[in-house]
Design a protein around this motif. Sequence first.
Motif, PDB file in Angstrom:
ATOM      1  N   GLY A 167       0.814  -1.212   0.000  1.00 57.92           N
ATOM      2  CA  GLY A 167       0.000   0.000   0.000  1.00 57.92           C
ATOM      3  C   GLY A 167       0.844   1.258   0.000  1.00 57.92           C
ATOM      4  N   LEU A 168       1.900   1.270   0.792  1.00 56.05           N
ATOM      5  CA  LEU A 168       2.785   2.438   0.827  1.00 56.05           C
ATOM      6  C   LEU A 168       3.499   2.622  -0.509  1.00 56.05           C
ATOM      7  N   ALA A 169       3.918   1.524  -1.129  1.00 51.76           N
ATOM      8  CA  ALA A 169       4.580   1.626  -2.434  1.00 51.76           C
ATOM      9  C   ALA A 169       3.634   2.203  -3.474  1.00 51.76           C
ATOM     10  N   GLU A 170       2.368   1.779  -3.430  1.00 53.46           N
ATOM     11  CA  GLU A 170       1.399   2.328  -4.383  1.00 53.46           C
ATOM     12  C   GLU A 170       1.145   3.806  -4.112  1.00 53.46           C
ATOM     13  N   ALA A 171       1.099   4.177  -2.830  1.00 47.39           N
ATOM     14  CA  ALA A 171       0.932   5.588  -2.494  1.00 47.39           C
ATOM     15  C   ALA A 171       2.099   6.408  -3.035  1.00 47.39           C
ATOM     16  N   ALA A 220      13.633   9.091  -4.566  1.00 45.41           N
ATOM     17  CA  ALA A 220      14.301   7.978  -3.886  1.00 45.41           C
ATOM     18  C   ALA A 220      14.384   8.190  -2.378  1.00 45.41           C
ATOM     19  N   ALA A 221      14.331   9.455  -1.919  1.00 53.08           N
ATOM     20  CA  ALA A 221      14.342   9.713  -0.474  1.00 53.08           C
ATOM     21  C   ALA A 221      13.092   9.143   0.187  1.00 53.08           C
ATOM     22  N   ASP A 222      11.969   9.181  -0.506  1.00 50.25           N
ATOM     23  CA  ASP A 222      10.736   8.610   0.031  1.00 50.25           C
ATOM     24  C   ASP A 222      10.835   7.089   0.126  1.00 50.25           C
ATOM     25  N   VAL A 223      11.544   6.469  -0.809  1.00 50.88           N
ATOM     26  CA  VAL A 223      11.740   5.013  -0.762  1.00 50.88           C
ATOM     27  C   VAL A 223      12.590   4.644   0.451  1.00 50.88           C
ATOM     28  N   PHE A 224      13.638   5.431   0.713  1.00 50.47           N
ATOM     29  CA  PHE A 224      14.446   5.212   1.913  1.00 50.47           C
ATOM     30  C   PHE A 224      13.558   5.299   3.154  1.00 50.47           C
ATOM     31  N   ALA A 225      12.732   6.334   3.231  1.00 51.83           N
ATOM     32  CA  ALA A 225      11.844   6.505   4.380  1.00 51.83           C
ATOM     33  C   ALA A 225      10.879   5.340   4.510  1.00 51.83           C
ATOM     34  N   MET A 226      10.368   4.845   3.385  1.00 49.22           N
ATOM     35  CA  MET A 226       9.463   3.698   3.423  1.00 49.22           C
ATOM     36  C   MET A 226      10.171   2.484   4.015  1.00 49.22           C
ATOM     37  N   GLY A 227      11.444   2.270   3.640  1.00 50.68           N
ATOM     38  CA  GLY A 227      12.198   1.158   4.222  1.00 50.68           C
ATOM     39  C   GLY A 227      12.308   1.297   5.724  1.00 50.68           C
ATOM     40  N   LEU A 252      12.261 -10.487   3.797  1.00 51.61           N
ATOM     41  CA  LEU A 252      12.167  -9.073   3.458  1.00 51.61           C
ATOM     42  C   LEU A 252      13.467  -8.307   3.687  1.00 51.61           C
ATOM     43  N   VAL A 253      14.431  -8.937   4.345  1.00 50.69           N
ATOM     44  CA  VAL A 253      15.685  -8.242   4.655  1.00 50.69           C
ATOM     45  C   VAL A 253      16.389  -7.721   3.402  1.00 50.69           C
ATOM     46  N   PRO A 254      16.568  -8.532   2.336  1.00 51.33           N
ATOM     47  CA  PRO A 254      17.272  -8.000   1.153  1.00 51.33           C
ATOM     48  C   PRO A 254      16.551  -6.800   0.526  1.00 51.33           C
ATOM     49  N   LEU A 255      15.229  -6.849   0.479  1.00 50.14           N
ATOM     50  CA  LEU A 255      14.473  -5.753  -0.125  1.00 50.14           C
ATOM     51  C   LEU A 255      14.601  -4.473   0.698  1.00 50.14           C
ATOM     52  N   MET A 303       6.101  -2.606  -5.332  1.00 52.54           N
ATOM     53  CA  MET A 303       4.747  -3.153  -5.432  1.00 52.54           C
ATOM     54  C   MET A 303       4.786  -4.601  -5.898  1.00 52.54           C
ATOM     55  N   THR A 304       5.626  -4.886  -6.887  1.00 49.13           N
ATOM     56  CA  THR A 304       5.757  -6.253  -7.403  1.00 49.13           C
ATOM     57  C   THR A 304       6.360  -7.172  -6.350  1.00 49.13           C
ATOM     58  N   ALA A 305       7.407  -6.720  -5.695  1.00 50.65           N
ATOM     59  CA  ALA A 305       8.103  -7.559  -4.723  1.00 50.65           C
ATOM     60  C   ALA A 305       7.261  -7.848  -3.485  1.00 50.65           C
ATOM     61  N   LEU A 306       6.355  -6.924  -3.125  1.00 55.26           N
ATOM     62  CA  LEU A 306       5.584  -7.057  -1.893  1.00 55.26           C
ATOM     63  C   LEU A 306       4.181  -7.601  -2.115  1.00 55.26           C
ATOM     64  N   ARG A 307       3.849  -7.878  -3.371  1.00 60.48           N
ATOM     65  CA  ARG A 307       2.490  -8.339  -3.671  1.00 60.48           C
ATOM     66  C   ARG A 307       2.177  -9.606  -2.890  1.00 60.48           C
ATOM     67  N   LEU A 308       0.997  -9.607  -2.242  1.00 62.19           N
ATOM     68  CA  LEU A 308       0.560 -10.785  -1.490  1.00 62.19           C
ATOM     69  C   LEU A 308       0.091 -11.876  -2.440  1.00 62.19           C
TER      70      LEU A 308
END
Length: 303
Positions: free
Chosen positions: A127-131, A200-207, A246-249, A268-273
Motif C-alpha cells: 500500500g505504501l509503495a502504491e501511495a 528515492a528519499a521517500d523510498v528510503f523513508a518507506m524502508g 524481506l531483509v534484502p528488499l 509493489m511487485t516484490a511485496l504483492r501478497l
Amino acid sequence: MPPLRRTGPVPEAEHPEYAGRYRLGESLGTGGMGVVRLATSDSGLRLAVKVVHREHAADPEFRARFRQEVSAARRVSGAFTAPVVDADPEAARPWMATLFIEGPTLSERVKRNGPLGAEELRGLGAGLAEALRDIHRAGVVHRDLKPSNVLLAADGPKVIDFGISRPVDGEVRTETGKLIGTPPFMAPEQFQRPRDVGPAADVFAMGAVLVHAATGRGPFDSNSPYIVAYQVVHNEPDLAGVPEDLVPLLRRCLAKDPAARPTPEELMTALRLPEGGADPVRVPAQRRVVVAGAAGDAAGAAE
C-alpha cells in the motif's frame, strides 16, 4: 508529523466558527502550526479542517509553505492518500479541508499492539509503495514519510501530511541550516544535499517505516538526533527482527546511494501478497480517531 494530540481547552482565539463556508465543530486536536476541527460538507461528507494558528497566518514564509502544501496535496490522488476537498491558503486564517479518516496511525498501532506480522507487513508495504507511486507520478516528493504519517484505515493505509513536500523541480523553502524532515526516517541526501532530494528519499523513508512496523524500532535508532543523522549517513541499518525474506528488499530501500534503491513499482511487485493472502493491515476494533492532513512543523514535531 506525529498525530494531533488533545491538549485540553484551546484558546478562544483559536476557535473560529467558520472556515470558508464550513461551520466548524469539535476540535480534533492541535499541532505546532494549526488546529484541526471537524466539519461536514453540503453533501454530508465528514471533513477534517486545518486552520493555521493566528501567528503563523501573519508569517509570509509560512503562508508560502502552506500554499505549497495545499498545491502538493491537491496534485496527489489515489487509493492510499487522503484527498483535499477544499482550501483557501489566502484567507485571513488559511485553511484546508480533507476527508476525515478514522483509524490509528501506524505509530499508535505498533505501540499498542506490537510489531506487524509478516503478511500484514507485506500488505502495508504494498500500500505504501502504491501511495508513493501516485505521489511521484504527480511530480511530488513527500519528504516526511514516517509511522505517524501513515493512517491505518479500514480499506488500507493512507499517507498524509504534505506540509514539507515539494514538486520534484520546485524550490526548497527552508532557512539556512534547518533540517527539513524527521531524522530517523530521513535519507542520507536529506542531511548532505537537501536541494538534491528526489523521489528515492521517500523510498528510503518507506524502508525505515517498514523496519519500525516489523520490529517496533527504526533501523538507525538513538536518543540523539545527531547520532541518528551520523548513522543514517555512515552506518548500515539494524535489521534484526525483520522477516528474513524481506531483509534484502529493505536493505535495498535503505541504500546510501539513491540510485541503488528500488522504485515504487518494483516494490509493489516484490511485496504483492499471494492469492488468498491476508488483508493489507488488520485494524484493531478499538481505534482512536486520527486526522488526515493535520498541521505540524518543519521538523515533524507537534507542539
